[in-house]
Design an enzyme around this catalytic site. Structure first.
Site, short mmCIF file in Angstrom:
data_model
loop_
_atom_site.label_atom_id
_atom_site.label_comp_id
_atom_site.label_asym_id
_atom_site.label_seq_id
_atom_site.Cartn_x
_atom_site.Cartn_y
_atom_site.Cartn_z
N LYS A 22 0.74 -1.00 -0.12
CA LYS A 22 0.24 0.35 -0.35
C LYS A 22 0.91 1.45 0.04
CE LYS A 22 -1.58 2.12 3.77
NZ LYS A 22 -1.64 3.37 4.58
N ASN A 23 1.68 1.72 0.99
CA ASN A 23 2.71 2.68 1.23
C ASN A 23 3.57 2.47 -0.16
OD1 ASN A 23 1.71 2.90 3.82
ND2 ASN A 23 3.39 2.59 4.27
N CYS A 118 -4.84 9.46 9.48
CA CYS A 118 -5.59 8.91 10.49
C CYS A 118 -4.87 9.02 12.41
CB CYS A 118 -3.97 7.08 11.07
SG CYS A 118 -2.39 7.16 10.63
N ARG A 123 2.72 13.83 13.28
CA ARG A 123 2.82 13.76 11.97
C ARG A 123 3.12 15.46 11.10
NH1 ARG A 123 1.86 7.93 9.24
NH2 ARG A 123 -0.55 8.61 9.67
N ASP A 308 5.14 -0.55 11.96
CA ASP A 308 3.92 -0.34 11.20
C ASP A 308 3.25 -1.53 12.11
OD1 ASP A 308 2.84 2.03 10.70
OD2 ASP A 308 3.65 1.44 8.79
N ARG A 400 -8.24 0.73 3.83
CA ARG A 400 -7.75 1.39 4.14
C ARG A 400 -6.26 0.21 3.66
NH1 ARG A 400 -5.72 4.43 7.68
NH2 ARG A 400 -4.33 5.36 6.14
#
Length: 422
Positions: A22-23, A118, A123, A308, A400
């Site tokens: 995903k990233n 999120c 961040r 993560d 997600r």
């Protein structure tokens, strides 16, 4: 809203295919803005975040067409007609800020809303902005938007990040490909997603050296072309499913997994009593005994233990023999899953950025609520090892970052189902 119901059902056995990252995909997609020629991404995951990025790129005038059951994305930015990334789209996903660098580099202007996403910490995007300023960008923050200009084009420069930032490295790397002269990124992120982006940009004609190290050098070129590129395997999905047999018992092969993507994580699993074997098919994982041993974990930038995977690892250690200490050094406020695990009978004490977990023999099923993407899947893992039924709410977080979770776990014998919300 949908809910996922999990019932502890003993060991898991079988194969789980691991999707594209995903990233990585969320970073590769904005690279289309750097060129007027087509960019094709294969092995793309089918996730809500990918759909959000698709909507954002289309709002800028790019064409994005999912092909072959969504695993192939055909992108083209030959007809860009908008420089403004609106709040209504950007607020849904923090990765939206990644359109800023390429849009500015190619067109000389960009207006991008400050992002949402999120709730695992502030961040801030200041590192992204500092990097672009080092390349000559003129920036103005007003009314919740970054207004960026580079009338004469971006210029090469030296960007030294005060601390490692994956997103800022990605934004700067893309922008620098079209800057005049050489750009040096110091204290750059080293994640596999950075390496994957550099490889794709190089296929498009970029001149990049040093990806995977803390110093990346980019020699700007006049234009970039098209390319076809496979999205790298998702190391976070890989690590998550590696934990399934670790917490439940049994033996699972994560198809397409590579040890180099999760080395630090696999080392902690080994210390806990979980065997990881690399084969041509992927990574095969099994627990050596009836119960894992306690281990200490500290999250760090790659190649360290990934933040993560911290929530998922905590779920495993809730049933370990002994006391484990988890230290979160990447994001503040990332132990929000702990109170939900406590509802399942876990013994966790959180003090600031440190969580002390005393293992219990068995968790108990309970109604719980997902607070973010990784927390949601940690609760599912805990439910797989719990006695009775666990009902996980707010699973839109899960969608997600994980595709077909129920199907993948059911194929290995898990008792898990999604209940459609009304």
């Amino acid at each position: 809203m949908d809910q996922i119901i999990v019932t502890g059902n003993g060991p898991l056995n079988g194969n789980i295919p691991i999707a594209g990252a995903k990233n990585a995909c969320l970073t590769l997609m904005p690279a289309t803005l750097l060129s007027d020629e087509p960019l094709t991404l294969t092995n793309a995951p089918r996730l809500s975040d990918i759909r959000t990025m698709t909507t954002l790129l289309q709002s800028l005038g790019a064409e994005v067409s999912p092909l072959q059951d969504g695993k192939v994305l055909a992108l083209s930015s030959h007809g860009l007609d908008n420089h403004r990334a609106d709040y209504d789209i950007v607020r849904k996903m923090r990765a939206s800020i990644l359109v800023l660098g390429p849009l500015l580099a190619r067109t000389g202007r960009a207006e991008v809303s400050l992002p949402g996403g999120c709730a695992i910490g502030a961040r801030p995007v200041d590192l992204h902005l500092r990097a672009l300023e080092a390349m000559g960008a003129e920036l103005d923050l007003r009314e919740g938007y970054v207004h960026a200009r580079a009338p004469g084009g971006l210029k090469g420069g030296v960007v030294e990040f005060p601390f490692v930032s994956v997103g800022a490295t990605e934004n700067a790397l893309m922008a620098a490909t079209l800057a005049k002269g050489a750009t040096v990124l110091k204290n750059a992120a080293r994640e596999p997603e950075i390496v994957d982006l550099a490889r794709c940009l190089r296929k498009m004609g970029a001149q990049i050296e040093g990806e995977g190290t803390s110093t990346i050098t980019i020699q700007g070129v006049d234009r970039l072309g098209g390319a076809t590129h496979p999205v790298v395997t998702d190391r976070i999905e890989l690590g998550t499913y590696m934990l399934a047999p670790a917490i439940c018992g049994g033996e699972v092969t994560c198809l397409g997994g590579r040890l180099e993507l999760v080395t630090a994580f696999a080392e902690r699993l080994d210390a806990a009593g979980v065997e990881v074997t690399e084969t041509e098919a992927g990574l095969t994982v099994r627990r050596r005994g009836d119960r894992v041993s306690a281990v200490d974990v500290t999250t760090e930038p790659f190649p360290g233990f990934p933040t993560d995977l911290q929530a998922q690892m905590m779920a495993l250690l809730c049933t370990a023999d002994g006391v484990s200490v988890l230290e979160e050094k990447i994001f503040e406020n990332r132990f929000m899953h702990a109170p939900e695990l406590l509802r399942m009978g876990a013994d966790i004490d959180v003090q600031g950025g440190i969580a002390t977990v005393t293992g219990v023999e068995r968790l108990k099923g309970a109604p719980v609520m997902a607070t973010d993407l990784r927390a949601s899947v940690s609760l599912i893992l805990a439910g797989l090892a719990a006695e009775g039924e666990t009902m996980v709410s707010r699973v839109y977080h899960l969608d997600r970052g994980y595709e077909r979770v129920e199907e993948k776990l059911q194929a290995c014998g898990a008792k898990i189902e999604r209940v459609q919300g009304t």
